[in-house]
Scaffold this motif. Structure first.
Motif: not given
Length: 535
Positions: A248-262
């Motif tokens: 969703r972040l890559q699509k512009g729907e989220v600004d910060i992925a709080g749990d980080g990058i798997p």
């Protein structure tokens, strides 16, 4: 930092919190942040995980705070302060006109009430021990008093602290969440639910909370530093799997992925065209560890605890994390003053681990339970630990739960034999070695609702810890750091923990988010919602 402020206090230095200047800020914008688990509480006297810590920081104010992205102390609710030459009396002058979000002005009695509430055993908060140097602490925690004799409020604009001993960390203590100032009438009106109905004087105001779905925060228009925060609102969406949040972040729907990058996606994202803009990767004062509950069998036997320390292959865990960590051998992280570079700890040695188990009477091993959070990659790390333990005969059931459930199990004596702390592992509240002792290894943290999940209490080390913190003379900084370092290496002789890794923090943010990297990996806030902005 104590030296700087002790010298400045003679002239009652007046300093303001200054905005971030690394990039030109813009004001306005609404951002979306995601987490897998719901928030447990926003009560500053109780909340103590790395997710709610940042939100609480922005909902409330404290006498002291830090320059954004740094560990440099500055006055906040306090306009100025003085410290007596013997280090036993601190006097703070409050800023005038600061208001709670209910419209009432903040006064000195609010500071006194808030700290007494954080210490009172009835609150069942994990931060009481930080305030142990204030006169009257023993009486309040022992139930023979309801107030602290060591906090005086001669007028609405003045707070005076009287200490029983010098405390080199005291200004840092007044900047942590447990020192957040709250209005008594709002706590009373919430009737035990202040964590869901917070009222503070910080940069953000909670407008709505739909349990299990989202929290909505708006900027506080009356915040006492004009122009801060820069954003208009923050929506925190919960129940988001990290992989979904990243897409969703890559699509512009989220600004910060709080749990980080798997970890499974890290190299792909890092090598992608947008990777440089998305990834914030930096050092943090962090140690990830396995707690061994010293109150339950067989972990009440030091030989068993030593065996578990030798059974875990830490190098394999760093590989699960794409090398974003290094093996740990002591509670302190390498960047923390007092870290002993010469200490080697317990090496990975399967044969020696088996021999120790046999000496303890467990030649055939035993069965136990290993708790873990359920957000990737923590269950996979717990499974790797499970496999290592099986190799020495220990059959550990992995119980992967939501973060709040793991915290609750750890804070209940006898409930959790082992906990892999990943996802909640210790990140320093402030850059001082004492912070890695009191809450998580000291006797004061081994209480119901506390964070000493090993339930380890060594009164002799507690006494040495107090002696180390009483070295407030700037000329004794090196001596104090050495004293703390020896405390932590001596703890390892009792092996209440398995220090596993020192992990770097990796944050994924959208390209439109502005501000320097160090406010997304803020050493005292995790994410600094006060300083981020939309470009």
């Amino acid at each position: 930092m104590f030296k700087r402020w002790l010298l400045a206090s003679t002239t009652a230095a007046v300093l303001a919190i200054l905005p971030i200047a690394a990039q030109a800020q813009t004001n306005g914008g609404d951002i979306v942040v995601t987490y897998k688990d719901d928030i447990t509480t926003l009560d500053p006297a109780i909340g103590y995980d790395w997710v709610n810590w940042s939100m609480i920081k922005s909902l409330f104010s404290r006498l002291m705070d830090y320059e954004p992205g740094t560990a440099n102390l500055v006055p906040s609710l306090a306009e100025s302060f003085t410290v007596s030459p013997d280090g036993l009396t601190y006097e703070f002058k409050l800023r005038k006109g600061v208001k709670f979000s209910n419209g009432r002005e903040v006064v000195a009695s609010d500071v006194k009430y808030s700290i007494e509430r954080a210490i009172n055993p009835k609150t069942q908060g994990p931060g009481a021990g930080f305030f142990g140097a204030i006169n009257g602490f023993a009486e309040l925690t022992g139930g023979t008093a309801e107030t602290l004799s060591g906090i005086e409020t001669p007028d609405d604009g003045t707070v005076v602290f009287k200490l029983s001993r010098p405390d080199a960390t005291f200004l840092h203590v007044l900047a942590i969440n447990f020192a957040s100032v709250v209005p008594k009438e709002a706590v009373d009106a919430a009737a035990g639910d202040f964590g869901k109905k917070p009222v503070g004087s910080g940069t953000l105001i909670l407008k709505d909370w739909t349990i299990g779905q989202k929290l909505s925060f708006e900027r506080n228009p009356d915040y006492y530093i004009k122009g801060v925060p820069y954003i208009d609102s923050v929506t925190v969406e919960v129940g988001q799997e990290p992989l979904v949040a990243l897409l969703r972040l890559q699509k512009g729907e989220v600004d910060i992925a709080g749990d980080g990058i798997p970890p499974a996606k890290f190299l792909e994202i890092k090598n992608s065209p947008e990777g440089a803009q998305m990834i914030v990767d930096g050092e943090q004062l962090h140690t990830g560890y396995v707690t061994l509950n010293t109150k339950v069998k067989p972990f009440d036997d030091v030989k068993v605890r030593e065996a578990v320390n030798m059974a875990i292959n830490k190098e394999r865990i760093t590989r699960i994390l794409n090398g974003r960590a290094t093996p740990a051998n002591q509670p302190l992280p390498p960047l923390m003053p007092g870290y002993d570079k010469a200490f080697t700890g317990y090496g990975y040695d399967v044969d020696k681990a088996k021999a120790l188990l046999a000496e303890a009477g467990y030649a055939d091993g035993f069965e136990t339970v290993l708790f873990s959070t359920n957000t990737d990659p923590q269950p996979r790390i717990a499974q790797a630990i499970q496999q290592d333990l099986a190799a020495v005969g220990i059959k550990a059931e992995v119980r992967a739960l939501a973060q709040g459930n793991v915290i609750a199990a750890g804070g209940t004596e006898g409930e959790a034999p082992m906990i892999w702390s990943g996802g909640m592992a210790w990140i320093a509240d402030f850059p001082d070695p004492s912070n890695f002792y009191g809450p998580i290894l000291g006797c004061g943290g081994a209480v119901q609702g506390g964070w000493n999940w090993s339930w380890y209490c060594n009164e002799a080390l507690d006494k040495r810890a107090i002696e180390a913190d009483s070295m407030s003379d700037p000329a004794k900084v090196a001596e104090r750091q050495a004293a703390w370092g020896k405390i932590f290496t001596d703890i390892m002789a009792d092996a209440p923990w398995v220090p596993v890794i020192n992990e770097r923090r990796v944050v994924a943010k959208s390209a439109r988010m502005g501000g320097p990297d160090n406010i997304y990996i803020d050493p005292t806030r995790v994410i600094n919602y006060d300083a981020i902005f939309v470009k």
